[in-house]
Write a protein that holds these residues in place. Structure first.
Motif, PDB file in Angstrom:
ATOM      1  N   LEU A 167       0.915  -8.347   6.732  1.00 47.60           N
ATOM      2  CA  LEU A 167       0.207  -8.365   5.491  1.00 47.60           C
ATOM      3  C   LEU A 167      -1.476  -8.795   5.717  1.00 47.60           C
ATOM      4  CD1 LEU A 167       3.192  -9.453   3.413  1.00 47.60           C
ATOM      5  CD2 LEU A 167       2.561  -7.178   4.164  1.00 47.60           C
ATOM      6  N   ARG A 168      -1.926  -8.879   6.730  1.00 48.27           N
ATOM      7  CA  ARG A 168      -3.376  -9.282   6.930  1.00 48.27           C
ATOM      8  C   ARG A 168      -4.104  -8.290   7.591  1.00 48.27           C
ATOM      9  NH1 ARG A 168      -4.348 -14.587   5.645  1.00 48.27           N
ATOM     10  NH2 ARG A 168      -2.560 -15.916   5.435  1.00 48.27           N
ATOM     11  N   HIS A 169      -3.683  -7.282   8.153  1.00 42.55           N
ATOM     12  CA  HIS A 169      -4.544  -6.029   8.583  1.00 42.55           C
ATOM     13  C   HIS A 169      -4.363  -4.937   7.657  1.00 42.55           C
ATOM     14  CE1 HIS A 169      -5.273  -2.878  11.410  1.00 42.55           C
ATOM     15  NE2 HIS A 169      -6.136  -3.698  12.017  1.00 42.55           N
ATOM     16  N   GLU A 170      -5.470  -4.194   7.610  1.00 49.31           N
ATOM     17  CA  GLU A 170      -5.288  -3.038   6.455  1.00 49.31           C
ATOM     18  C   GLU A 170      -4.484  -2.077   6.789  1.00 49.31           C
ATOM     19  OE1 GLU A 170      -8.678  -0.769   4.135  1.00 49.31           O
ATOM     20  OE2 GLU A 170      -9.518  -2.097   5.555  1.00 49.31           O
ATOM     21  N   GLU A 248       4.892  -3.498  -6.209  1.00 56.08           N
ATOM     22  CA  GLU A 248       5.385  -3.506  -5.005  1.00 56.08           C
ATOM     23  C   GLU A 248       4.001  -4.538  -4.434  1.00 56.08           C
ATOM     24  OE1 GLU A 248       5.336  -0.903  -6.907  1.00 56.08           O
ATOM     25  OE2 GLU A 248       6.860   0.426  -6.330  1.00 56.08           O
ATOM     26  N   SER A 249       2.686  -4.127  -4.582  1.00 57.42           N
ATOM     27  CA  SER A 249       1.622  -4.837  -4.026  1.00 57.42           C
ATOM     28  C   SER A 249       1.648  -6.336  -4.558  1.00 57.42           C
ATOM     29  CB  SER A 249       0.279  -4.124  -4.023  1.00 57.42           C
ATOM     30  OG  SER A 249      -0.870  -4.903  -3.727  1.00 57.42           O
ATOM     31  N   TYR A 250       1.779  -6.261  -5.590  1.00 59.11           N
ATOM     32  CA  TYR A 250       1.900  -7.737  -6.260  1.00 59.11           C
ATOM     33  C   TYR A 250       2.830  -8.568  -5.708  1.00 59.11           C
ATOM     34  CZ  TYR A 250       1.455 -11.514  -9.673  1.00 59.11           C
ATOM     35  OH  TYR A 250       1.222 -12.711 -10.539  1.00 59.11           O
ATOM     36  N   MET A 251       4.161  -8.110  -5.282  1.00 56.71           N
ATOM     37  CA  MET A 251       5.347  -8.737  -4.650  1.00 56.71           C
ATOM     38  C   MET A 251       5.026  -9.246  -3.015  1.00 56.71           C
ATOM     39  SD  MET A 251       6.900  -9.650  -7.348  1.00 56.71           S
ATOM     40  CE  MET A 251       8.029 -10.840  -6.291  1.00 56.71           C
ATOM     41  N   ASN A 256      -1.873 -11.149  -6.941  1.00 55.56           N
ATOM     42  CA  ASN A 256      -2.884  -9.922  -6.994  1.00 55.56           C
ATOM     43  C   ASN A 256      -4.006 -10.258  -6.264  1.00 55.56           C
ATOM     44  OD1 ASN A 256      -3.674  -7.434  -8.088  1.00 55.56           O
ATOM     45  ND2 ASN A 256      -4.943  -8.055  -9.599  1.00 55.56           N
ATOM     46  N   ARG A 257      -3.944 -11.202  -5.193  1.00 55.14           N
ATOM     47  CA  ARG A 257      -5.060 -11.630  -4.237  1.00 55.14           C
ATOM     48  C   ARG A 257      -4.645 -11.446  -2.783  1.00 55.14           C
ATOM     49  NH1 ARG A 257      -9.768 -12.159  -7.322  1.00 55.14           N
ATOM     50  NH2 ARG A 257      -9.253 -12.965  -9.442  1.00 55.14           N
ATOM     51  N   SER A 258      -4.748  -9.993  -2.391  1.00 51.69           N
ATOM     52  CA  SER A 258      -4.531  -9.876  -1.099  1.00 51.69           C
ATOM     53  C   SER A 258      -5.597 -10.081  -0.118  1.00 51.69           C
ATOM     54  CB  SER A 258      -4.125  -8.519  -0.697  1.00 51.69           C
ATOM     55  OG  SER A 258      -5.095  -7.661  -1.319  1.00 51.69           O
ATOM     56  N   ASN A 260      -9.051  -9.719   1.600  1.00 56.35           N
ATOM     57  CA  ASN A 260      -9.993  -8.719   1.620  1.00 56.35           C
ATOM     58  C   ASN A 260      -9.656  -7.503   0.641  1.00 56.35           C
ATOM     59  OD1 ASN A 260     -11.992  -9.970   3.272  1.00 56.35           O
ATOM     60  ND2 ASN A 260     -10.799  -9.321   5.106  1.00 56.35           N
ATOM     61  N   ASP A 261      -8.595  -7.917  -0.147  1.00 56.40           N
ATOM     62  CA  ASP A 261      -8.087  -6.749  -1.259  1.00 56.40           C
ATOM     63  C   ASP A 261      -7.801  -5.487  -0.630  1.00 56.40           C
ATOM     64  OD1 ASP A 261      -8.967  -8.250  -3.517  1.00 56.40           O
ATOM     65  OD2 ASP A 261     -11.119  -7.511  -3.373  1.00 56.40           O
ATOM     66  N   ILE A 262      -6.971  -5.857   0.481  1.00 62.13           N
ATOM     67  CA  ILE A 262      -6.503  -4.894   1.323  1.00 62.13           C
ATOM     68  C   ILE A 262      -5.371  -4.356   0.636  1.00 62.13           C
ATOM     69  CG2 ILE A 262      -7.021  -5.220   3.585  1.00 62.13           C
ATOM     70  CD1 ILE A 262      -4.437  -6.794   4.108  1.00 62.13           C
ATOM     71  N   GLY A 263      -4.606  -4.887  -0.314  1.00 60.47           N
ATOM     72  CA  GLY A 263      -3.606  -4.353  -1.181  1.00 60.47           C
ATOM     73  C   GLY A 263      -3.756  -4.050  -2.541  1.00 60.47           C
ATOM     74  N   LEU A 264      -5.002  -4.288  -2.906  1.00 60.69           N
ATOM     75  CA  LEU A 264      -5.535  -3.972  -4.429  1.00 60.69           C
ATOM     76  C   LEU A 264      -5.563  -2.578  -4.714  1.00 60.69           C
ATOM     77  CD1 LEU A 264      -6.704  -5.476  -6.867  1.00 60.69           C
ATOM     78  CD2 LEU A 264      -9.017  -4.980  -6.077  1.00 60.69           C
ATOM     79  N   THR A 265      -4.740  -2.277  -6.033  1.00 61.51           N
ATOM     80  CA  THR A 265      -4.671  -1.006  -6.446  1.00 61.51           C
ATOM     81  C   THR A 265      -5.405  -0.805  -7.712  1.00 61.51           C
ATOM     82  OG1 THR A 265      -2.740  -1.363  -7.790  1.00 61.51           O
ATOM     83  CG2 THR A 265      -2.452  -0.614  -5.541  1.00 61.51           C
ATOM     84  N   ILE A 266      -5.708   0.423  -8.340  1.00 54.48           N
ATOM     85  CA  ILE A 266      -6.417   0.588  -9.480  1.00 54.48           C
ATOM     86  C   ILE A 266      -5.389  -0.262 -10.683  1.00 54.48           C
ATOM     87  CG2 ILE A 266      -7.174   1.994 -11.109  1.00 54.48           C
ATOM     88  CD1 ILE A 266      -7.256   4.185  -9.081  1.00 54.48           C
ATOM     89  N   VAL A 267      -4.253  -0.374 -10.605  1.00 57.58           N
ATOM     90  CA  VAL A 267      -3.684  -1.094 -11.743  1.00 57.58           C
ATOM     91  C   VAL A 267      -3.709  -2.657 -11.404  1.00 57.58           C
ATOM     92  CG1 VAL A 267      -1.483  -1.439 -12.855  1.00 57.58           C
ATOM     93  CG2 VAL A 267      -2.077   0.769 -12.175  1.00 57.58           C
ATOM     94  N   GLY A 268      -3.793  -2.982 -10.147  1.00 64.38           N
ATOM     95  CA  GLY A 268      -4.082  -4.190  -9.839  1.00 64.38           C
ATOM     96  C   GLY A 268      -5.350  -4.741 -10.256  1.00 64.38           C
ATOM     97  N   TYR A 269      -6.477  -3.931  -9.972  1.00 62.52           N
ATOM     98  CA  TYR A 269      -7.879  -4.152 -10.520  1.00 62.52           C
ATOM     99  C   TYR A 269      -7.785  -4.464 -12.107  1.00 62.52           C
ATOM    100  CZ  TYR A 269     -12.937  -4.128 -10.872  1.00 62.52           C
ATOM    101  OH  TYR A 269     -14.361  -4.243 -11.151  1.00 62.52           O
ATOM    102  N   LEU A 270      -7.210  -3.350 -12.829  1.00 61.35           N
ATOM    103  CA  LEU A 270      -6.859  -3.454 -14.069  1.00 61.35           C
ATOM    104  C   LEU A 270      -6.357  -4.906 -14.706  1.00 61.35           C
ATOM    105  CD1 LEU A 270      -5.550  -0.661 -16.559  1.00 61.35           C
ATOM    106  CD2 LEU A 270      -4.944  -3.025 -16.910  1.00 61.35           C
ATOM    107  N   TYR A 271      -5.224  -5.193 -13.968  1.00 62.03           N
ATOM    108  CA  TYR A 271      -4.692  -6.572 -14.193  1.00 62.03           C
ATOM    109  C   TYR A 271      -5.598  -7.716 -14.085  1.00 62.03           C
ATOM    110  CZ  TYR A 271      -1.042 -10.143 -14.123  1.00 62.03           C
ATOM    111  OH  TYR A 271      -0.436 -11.224 -14.228  1.00 62.03           O
TER     112      TYR A 271
END
Length: 312
Positions: A167-170, A248-251, A256-258, A260-271
């Motif tokens: 979960l730390r490598h893109e 899924e990304s949040y859990m 919501n802070r992965s 370097n934002d490797i798990g950030l999605t558009i909905v996550g950015y909205l949130y």
């Protein structure tokens, strides 16, 4: 001598009751049946979308609302949004490459009479869809942990590889998200394809077999063409599900802070903008951008697959 035909009780009630007369009207009755859908669509989709469009032109802060024109949209195209857009697009593409062909092949096997324990495997593959995504995300976070004793690191070390920080490598993080999506949604797509397969007449396969067609020929020339509507439907909902992925990304990253934002999605950015930073105007602009993106991609997909082609 003719006698008048007595009117039935139902006919009398229809004449006397305006509501019943409306219900039996060929013009009004169809509208009465679709009225619940129209009301729910207007209340839960049309109104929120129009409100979001209006809010996207505003600066909405606690106790302060003012129109700022296109400022939210001008500030939208930034490195963080581009990263979220890229992550969501990659996730959608990879899930489509897995969750279309693999469930289709498995559904063909599960639909075969030669398959042993068909009902058992159908139930087993569908169970993940009934599991809470919160629970599934937590379990996958532990399974793909950094410790050498985590499930995946135990597996890769047994194969002679070094333990990984999943979960730390893109690349590994995207792999984890796709594995989670595959585990969770495989059974749903198998169910769709099974429903389509069971609607294909068995006589077609029997006739092709008599003519000497192999199993591969029957799959290519009968199964795939007749499953086209189901495939397009699964493709459409998968595109929406890919771009709308958030929980899924949040859990997986417990927030919501992965890295370097490797798990950030558009909905996550909205949130992040709308709820975490209380900037509902920018959050609404992100939501409208997501709506436009998914609508555009879906229309292109439907056009390429021939859904708008006029049948002769």
């Amino acid at each position: 001598m003719t006698h008048p035909v007595p009117t039935t009780e139902r006919q009398t009630a229809v004449r006397r009751s305006p509501l019943r007369r409306l219900a039996y009207s060929q013009t009004a009755a169809p509208w009465l049946f679709v009225l619940p859908f129209i009301l729910s669509f207007a209340l839960f989709f049309a109104y929120p979308v129009l409100s979001a469009v209006n809010m996207s032109f505003q600066e909405v802060l606690p106790g302060q609302v003012r129109y700022i024109g296109l400022e939210n949209y001008r500030g939208l195209w930034n490195p963080t949004f581009r990263k979220a857009l890229m992550n969501s697009t990659e996730y959608t593409v990879f899930t489509l490459l897995v969750l279309i062909p693999l469930p289709l092949v498995l559904a063909v096997f599960l639909n075969s009479k030669l398959m042993v324990l068909r009902n058992f495997f159908r139930s087993t593959l569908f169970i993940p869809a009934l599991t809470s995504v919160v629970v599934a995300g937590t379990v996958f976070r532990l399974a793909f942990g950094e410790l050498e004793g985590s499930l995946m690191n135990t597996f890769v070390t047994a194969l002679g590889f070094e333990p990984q920080k999943w979960l730390r490598h893109e690349g590994l993080a995207m792999f984890t998200l796709v594995v989670l999506a595959t585990w969770r949604w495989m059974g749903i797509n198998i169910l769709y394809f099974l429903a389509g397969l069971q609607n294909i007449p068995r006589e077609l396969y029997e006739s092709a077999e008599i003519d000497g067609a192999t199993a591969w020929d029957r799959f290519i020339r009968i199964t795939l063409p007749l499953l086209k509507p189901i495939t397009i439907y699964v493709l459409t909902i998968s595109i929406y599900g890919g771009y709308a992925m958030f929980t899924e990304s949040y859990m997986l990253w417990a927030g919501n802070r992965s890295p370097n934002d490797i798990g950030l999605t558009i909905v996550g950015y909205l949130y992040r903008n709308g709820l975490e930073q209380n900037n509902l105007g920018l959050g609404s602009a992100v939501g409208i951008a997501l709506l436009v993106i998914t609508f555009t991609v879906t229309m292109i997909q439907l056009k390429l697959t021939g859904m708008f082609r006029r049948e002769d």
